[in-house]
Design a protein around this motif. Structure first.
Motif: not given
Length: 288
Positions: A262-269
């Motif tokens: 989840y944190q990786d997806i959030k950071a990517k967004e």
């Protein structure tokens, strides 16, 4: 004078900051210790040591008692002697294996604690780490079931020695009360199946049985078998403890992996949003 006072105050401030930093470092290190795994490891080592050490000596004493009092012919108990010798070698293997396995589980506890509490900054859980934790859960479950069988098997010699000891106590009570003679009270080892029926003498009665109970070999073997049985029970408890710890750690790692994704997806967004904003600013600057 004034500068000297200021220098002393600065030194005191630096020392207090160093002490505070050292204290915080110690608290951080202590927070990363897997205390549950440490307790389970100590219990496992203690149980295995008691079972292996006491069981080895007790088996040797049992062979000595059989040879001296119940089976004078070596060929009658040759198979039993070979089985006991094989069991002693198995005890060596069990002690070595669980020494290494306990250290590995303790190391896995340190790894999981560090992964969950993020003591290493960018330290992240991996699919391989979660797979290894799941493998340890399965292996510990299998070993726990096996040790339940070992615990039950170790209670058999305790039962046998208890029957002999209780028979000796009956003979002593008859002699003390002078109510009857204990010459007809016997213990036949052949009925337990550890020596064949043609073994000579195969049984002991009255004063002979009482003398056997008074020997050091009988006293030591009886109590060592009790301690070995207790050690097997402690090992079962430690493996159950390990199983609960490993299951909990595996669940934590699974949740941590989801949070990490989840944190990786959030950071990517967020990064994509920043790129869009920066491109829009560049286009506005080019128009102006």
């Amino acid at each position: 004078m004034k500068p000297a006072m200021e220098t002393a105050a600065e030194e005191n401030t630096e020392q207090s900051q160093e002490k505070k930093g050292c204290f915080e470092c110690c608290i951080k290190c202590l927070g990363g210790v897997p205390y549950a795994s440490l307790v389970a490891t100590i219990l496992c080592f203690s149980g295995v040591a008691l079972f292996c050490g006491c069981g080895h000596v007790a088996l040797t004493g049992t062979v000595s008692i059989l040879e001296q009092h119940f089976s004078t012919n070596t060929s009658d108990h040759a198979l039993l002697s070979e089985v006991i010798q094989l069991m002693q070698y198995v005890i060596y293997g069990i002690a070595s294996f669980f020494f290494l396995y306990g250290i590995i589980l303790l190391a896995e506890g340190f790894y999981t604690t560090s992964a969950v509490k993020e003591l290493h900054g960018e330290f992240k859980t991996t699919a391989c780490g979660r797979c290894i934790s799941g493998m340890f859960v399965f292996l510990t479950y299998v070993l726990g079931v096996a040790w339940l069988g070992v615990f039950g098997f170790s209670a058999v010699p305790v039962f046998m020695f208890y029957n002999i000891w209780s028979t000796c106590e009956v003979i002593k009570s008859l002699q003390t009360n002078m109510t009857a003679s204990g010459d007809q009270i016997c213990v036949d080892i052949r009925q337990y199946g550890i020596i064949p029926w043609n073994a000579v003498p195969g049984r002991a009665c009255g004063p002979v049985l009482e003398n056997i109970c008074n020997t050091n070999e009988f006293y030591m073997s009886y109590h060592l078998f009790i301690v070995a049985c207790a050690g097997a029970g402690a090992t079962v408890m430690s493996l159950i403890h390990f199983l609960m710890i490993l299951s909990s750690n595996w669940a934590y790692l699974k949740d941590a992996s989801k949070m990490q994704a989840y944190q990786d997806i959030k950071a990517k967004e967020e990064q994509e949003l920043q790129d869009i904003q920066s491109r829009s600013k560049e286009q506005l600057n080019s128009y102006t």
